[in-house]
Design a protein around this motif. Structure first.
Motif, PDB file in Angstrom:
ATOM      1  N   GLU A 153      28.843   8.693 -10.493  1.00 22.70           N
ATOM      2  CA  GLU A 153      27.886   8.145 -11.613  1.00 22.70           C
ATOM      3  C   GLU A 153      26.992   6.971 -10.600  1.00 22.70           C
ATOM      4  O   GLU A 153      26.069   6.586 -10.765  1.00 22.70           O
ATOM      5  CB  GLU A 153      28.545   7.866 -13.026  1.00 22.70           C
ATOM      6  N   SER A 154      28.298   5.782 -10.329  1.00 19.87           N
ATOM      7  CA  SER A 154      28.119   4.757  -9.517  1.00 19.87           C
ATOM      8  C   SER A 154      27.298   4.720  -8.755  1.00 19.87           C
ATOM      9  O   SER A 154      25.915   4.371  -8.062  1.00 19.87           O
ATOM     10  CB  SER A 154      29.273   2.959  -9.153  1.00 19.87           C
ATOM     11  N   GLN A 189      23.691   6.321  -9.871  1.00 24.17           N
ATOM     12  CA  GLN A 189      22.921   4.649 -10.585  1.00 24.17           C
ATOM     13  C   GLN A 189      22.181   3.989  -9.662  1.00 24.17           C
ATOM     14  O   GLN A 189      20.892   3.230  -8.952  1.00 24.17           O
ATOM     15  CB  GLN A 189      23.792   3.588 -11.122  1.00 24.17           C
ATOM     16  N   GLU A 231      19.170   5.812  -7.753  1.00 25.46           N
ATOM     17  CA  GLU A 231      18.145   5.802  -9.000  1.00 25.46           C
ATOM     18  C   GLU A 231      17.276   4.186  -8.313  1.00 25.46           C
ATOM     19  O   GLU A 231      16.597   4.352  -8.338  1.00 25.46           O
ATOM     20  CB  GLU A 231      18.790   5.656  -9.953  1.00 25.46           C
TER      21      GLU A 231
END
Length: 137
Positions: free
Chosen positions: A113-114, A117, A120
């Protein structure tokens, strides 16, 4: 001088009270006239005759051989205890392994997830995201 007088009087009263108490008679050393009638007295209760003592130790020193049934029962108890220990440790190890696996999965998910992120946030629109490149190859 008054405190020495008071101390002396208190010690004297304690001494008199102790000498008049009934416990003082039982703590006193018996006179020699009482021991003439029963020379063995309380020693009779402690010591036994030599023949009785040797029989006592002779009976206690020899250990009877165990029967095969007793040996088998002891072996079954030992094996059952070993099996319970083995099951306990196996269960404990399985719990720890599942816990460690869950922790690894959670850590992988957090790092994924990190990373997602970060991509993105840093995507400039000029190049396609890395995930699309990996899927096309």
């Amino acid at each position: 001088m008054s405190w020495t007088y008071a101390t002396f009087l208190s010690l004297l009263t304690v001494l008199l009270a102790l000498s008049w108490s009934p416990e003082a008679d039982s703590a006193a050393v018996p006179s020699s006239t009482g021991s003439t009638k029963d020379p063995q007295g309380p020693l009779n209760k402690i010591f036994m005759k030599e023949a009785d003592a040797s029989n006592f130790f002779r009976r206690r020193s020899r250990r009877g051989a165990k029967s095969q049934d007793e040996i088998n029962a002891e072996q079954r108890q030992i094996l059952a205890a070993d099996e319970r220990k083995r099951e306990f440790h196996e269960e404990k190890r399985n719990k720890f392994e599942s816990f460690a696996e869950e922790e690894d999965d959670e850590q992988d998910e957090r790092s994924r997830e990190s990373t997602e992120q970060w991509r993105e946030f840093h995507y400039d629109g000029m190049h396609p995201p890395q995930e699309y490149n990996r899927q096309s190859t």
